[in-house]
Design an enzyme around this catalytic site. Structure first.
Site, PDB file in Angstrom:
ATOM      1  N   HIS A 176       0.815  -1.220   0.000  1.00 37.25           N
ATOM      2  CA  HIS A 176       0.000   0.000   0.000  1.00 37.25           C
ATOM      3  C   HIS A 176       0.847   1.269   0.000  1.00 37.25           C
ATOM      4  O   HIS A 176       0.324   2.373   0.107  1.00 37.25           O
ATOM      5  CB  HIS A 176      -0.912  -0.030   1.243  1.00 37.25           C
ATOM      6  CG  HIS A 176      -2.019   0.958   1.233  1.00 37.25           C
ATOM      7  ND1 HIS A 176      -2.143   1.952   2.184  1.00 37.25           N
ATOM      8  CD2 HIS A 176      -3.065   1.124   0.383  1.00 37.25           C
ATOM      9  CE1 HIS A 176      -3.212   2.673   1.939  1.00 37.25           C
ATOM     10  NE2 HIS A 176      -3.800   2.201   0.852  1.00 37.25           N
ATOM     11  N   LYS A 194       3.287   4.439  -1.165  1.00 35.04           N
ATOM     12  CA  LYS A 194       3.391   5.376  -2.292  1.00 35.04           C
ATOM     13  C   LYS A 194       4.631   6.217  -2.047  1.00 35.04           C
ATOM     14  O   LYS A 194       4.580   7.232  -1.336  1.00 35.04           O
ATOM     15  CB  LYS A 194       2.177   6.292  -2.398  1.00 35.04           C
ATOM     16  CG  LYS A 194       0.848   5.567  -2.560  1.00 35.04           C
ATOM     17  CD  LYS A 194       0.096   5.512  -1.273  1.00 35.04           C
ATOM     18  CE  LYS A 194      -1.254   4.838  -1.480  1.00 35.04           C
ATOM     19  NZ  LYS A 194      -1.886   4.435  -0.229  1.00 35.04           N
ATOM     20  N   ASP A 206      17.380  10.130  -7.767  1.00 34.10           N
ATOM     21  CA  ASP A 206      18.813  10.428  -7.651  1.00 34.10           C
ATOM     22  C   ASP A 206      19.334  10.236  -6.236  1.00 34.10           C
ATOM     23  O   ASP A 206      20.407  10.743  -5.888  1.00 34.10           O
ATOM     24  CB  ASP A 206      19.116  11.854  -8.119  1.00 34.10           C
ATOM     25  CG  ASP A 206      18.974  12.012  -9.625  1.00 34.10           C
ATOM     26  OD1 ASP A 206      19.021  10.989 -10.319  1.00 34.10           O
ATOM     27  OD2 ASP A 206      18.818  13.155 -10.093  1.00 34.10           O
ATOM     28  N   HIS A 213      -8.744  11.596   1.715  1.00 34.00           N
ATOM     29  CA  HIS A 213      -7.961  10.369   1.615  1.00 34.00           C
ATOM     30  C   HIS A 213      -6.617  10.509   2.344  1.00 34.00           C
ATOM     31  O   HIS A 213      -5.818   9.579   2.368  1.00 34.00           O
ATOM     32  CB  HIS A 213      -7.735  10.049   0.128  1.00 34.00           C
ATOM     33  CG  HIS A 213      -7.094   8.732  -0.140  1.00 34.00           C
ATOM     34  ND1 HIS A 213      -5.774   8.604  -0.553  1.00 34.00           N
ATOM     35  CD2 HIS A 213      -7.581   7.463  -0.055  1.00 34.00           C
ATOM     36  CE1 HIS A 213      -5.487   7.327  -0.718  1.00 34.00           C
ATOM     37  NE2 HIS A 213      -6.555   6.611  -0.433  1.00 34.00           N
ATOM     38  N   LYS A 272      -3.707  10.654   5.148  1.00 31.43           N
ATOM     39  CA  LYS A 272      -3.394   9.837   6.323  1.00 31.43           C
ATOM     40  C   LYS A 272      -2.351  10.599   7.129  1.00 31.43           C
ATOM     41  O   LYS A 272      -1.146  10.422   6.938  1.00 31.43           O
ATOM     42  CB  LYS A 272      -2.841   8.459   5.916  1.00 31.43           C
ATOM     43  CG  LYS A 272      -3.757   7.658   4.959  1.00 31.43           C
ATOM     44  CD  LYS A 272      -3.251   7.753   3.573  1.00 31.43           C
ATOM     45  CE  LYS A 272      -3.852   6.769   2.605  1.00 31.43           C
ATOM     46  NZ  LYS A 272      -5.194   6.368   2.697  1.00 31.43           N
ATOM     47  N   ASP A 320       0.697  18.380  19.073  1.00 26.96           N
ATOM     48  CA  ASP A 320       1.202  19.583  19.760  1.00 26.96           C
ATOM     49  C   ASP A 320       1.793  20.614  18.810  1.00 26.96           C
ATOM     50  O   ASP A 320       2.546  21.490  19.248  1.00 26.96           O
ATOM     51  CB  ASP A 320       2.248  19.207  20.814  1.00 26.96           C
ATOM     52  CG  ASP A 320       1.656  18.449  21.991  1.00 26.96           C
ATOM     53  OD1 ASP A 320       0.410  18.404  22.093  1.00 26.96           O
ATOM     54  OD2 ASP A 320       2.431  17.897  22.791  1.00 26.96           O
TER      55      ASP A 320
END
Length: 491
Positions: free
Chosen positions: A227, A229, A234, A409, A411, A416
């Site tokens: 899952h 991404k 470089d 979508h 996450k 603080d």
């Protein structure tokens, strides 16, 4: 003929016995595996109340197959290979930890945890850039790809061949032709359409591999998905977050996407990129892709001299073979050290008991805990299962917002105004225990201020749910929530 008749007679009389033995064997296996008790009970209920069908579901999606053991073995071998380098970095990590503690106090324990578990070295002196939605990420991302000089490493759950996907593929082909080393790692289910095309392509210029390929004989592997991404260009520029390569993340007039898509990604430069490169290398080693060595120009030999900014960065990754649910544990440590505020955004909220308890305790202790979810999910069952966990939060003082502008979508977690988590990790059992996941943990005042400003903006596009309003919900909807919750440990 008499023998056949006798056999049929015995079968009619005793057909239930092998089925019973099969059920006893499967249920005993589930108990012996010592799973989480709630997951154990969920699987037993599926098997008992869905005769035959339940057994098939468990066979294809519930067993801890040899693939997991292979992942564990690979993780162990790679950890051994990294141990010498870790010892070399120890003096630098201790020095950086002193600086991190001075800046964020006890929240530095998250960085210490990742260091002690050898998941990621703590690094200071990184540059970070917040990228909100596809319209901010993709132009930046594509420019970095075009400017690549040595290597491009991409690891994505979803890669769709639309406007953005075609642009990226064209650049990968062009760069590979010009001598840049390009590796593309895709999840075999999340990117199934493109995977099928690339499998057949004979003149592919770049290296391609798929994670957990699924065939009829390996359907069980479909339960374990990559899952992540991430991109590493470089060995100097990294991208991480919730944004896949797909036109759905672009919110402009030319987009065919009918739903506003709110997501978050971050660009990172500096010494932390070595750890992101190592993460990609580990994932690649689990596939059938041609191996490569990190020493072949993919890592900076002196990362602590590669200062780009003022951000402290580390990464937390987990997979089905991890010793523990590291992403969940890193979140719990941060929540436990919070002093003023906790702001979480997730599209899917099916928490572990530990996470649910931590949030309720934090709110009851006077910390401002805010959770943002989409008003409508892309999964009916997951949506209603998520809703079943809301009432206890409201009862303990957690503020729950439902995002109404579109589908959120992202996450993310900000604590603080000092530490932010940005990655691929949903607040659900699947992300914590089953999927390959990763998140960047960043201590940077400017980035955290931007994250909090974005949260405030998203609140204006959301509805605050109160306990009074929650109790007014239709009794039938609440009943559906409760039924879907029974499947929560399996989602």
């Amino acid at each position: 003929m008499e023998i056949l008749d006798s056999f049929l007679h015995i079968f009619k009389e005793w057909y239930w016995l092998p089925i019973l033995l099969l059920y006893i064997g499967v249920i005993s296996t589930i108990l012996i595996e010592n799973r989480n008790p709630s997951k154990t009970m969920a699987w037993i209920m599926v098997i008992v109340f869905l005769p035959i069908v339940g057994l098939l579901i468990y066979y294809f999606f519930g067993q801890k197959f040899s693939k997991v053991n292979r992942i564990k073995k690979s993780n162990h071998m790679q950890d051994i290979r990294m141990r010498k380098e870790w010892q070399h970095l120890e003096p630098y990590m201790k020095k950086d930890m002193v600086q991190i503690r001075e800046r964020i106090g006890n929240l530095a324990r998250v960085f210490t945890f990742l260091k002690n578990e050898r998941l990621s070295s703590p690094t200071v002196g990184n540059y970070v850039k917040l990228l909100t939605n596809g319209e901010e990420k993709f132009p930046d991302f594509i420019m970095s790809l075009k400017n690549a000089k040595h290597s491009i490493h991409l690891e994505y759950y979803i890669f769709e061949v639309g406007n953005i996907g075609e642009q990226v593929l064209d650049i990968l082909e062009e760069k590979a032709t010009s001598g840049v080393i390009v590796r593309l790692l895709l999840d075999s289910i999340g990117s199934s359409s493109l995977v099928r095309v690339l499998r057949k392509k004979k003149d592919l210029k770049f290296f391609f591999s798929e994670c957990m390929p699924v065939t009829f004989t390996s359907l069980a592997n479909s339960n374990y998905r990559n899952h992540r991404k991430i991109a590493v260009i470089d060995g100097e520029i990294g991208y991480i977050g919730g944004i896949n390569i797909s036109d759905r993340y672009i919110n402009d007039a030319s987009s065919t996407n009918q739903v506003f898509w709110r997501d978050t990604s971050v660009r990172i430069e500096g010494p932390a990129i070595n750890m992101l490169q190592i993460s990609f290398w580990k994932s690649w080693n689990l596939t059938d892709g041609e191996p490569f060595q990190l020493e072949e120009g993919y890592l900076h030999s002196k990362p602590y001299q590669l200062k780009k900014g003022n951000a402290d960065v580390s990464f937390v990754s987990s997979d089905p073979g991890s010793v523990g649910p590291y992403n969940m544990e890193a979140i719990l440590i941060g929540i436990g050290e919070a002093d003023k505020s906790i702001r979480l955004v997730t599209p899917y909220y099916i928490p572990s008991d530990e996470l649910s308890t931590a949030l309720k305790i934090a709110a009851a202790a006077g910390i401002d805990v805010e959770l943002m979810l989409p008003e409508y999910s892309d999964s009916y069952v997951v949506q209603h299962a998520s809703l079943s966990f809301i009432k206890p939060l409201l009862q303990r003082g957690v503020k729950v917002y439902f995002y109404k502008k579109g589908f959120i979508h992202a996450k993310t977690l900000t604590i603080d105004g000092k530490v932010s988590y940005i990655g691929t990790v949903n607040l659900d059992i699947r992300s914590f225990y089953i999927n390959f996941e990763i998140a960047a943990i960043i201590a940077d005042e400017d980035l955290c201020a931007q994250m909090e400003a974005q949260f405030e903006q998203d609140k204006r596009d959301s509805e605050l749910m109160t306990l009074v309003e929650w109790k007014k919900r239709n009794v039938w909807k609440r009943g559906v929530d409760s039924l879907c919750r029974l499947l929560a440990p399996l989602l």
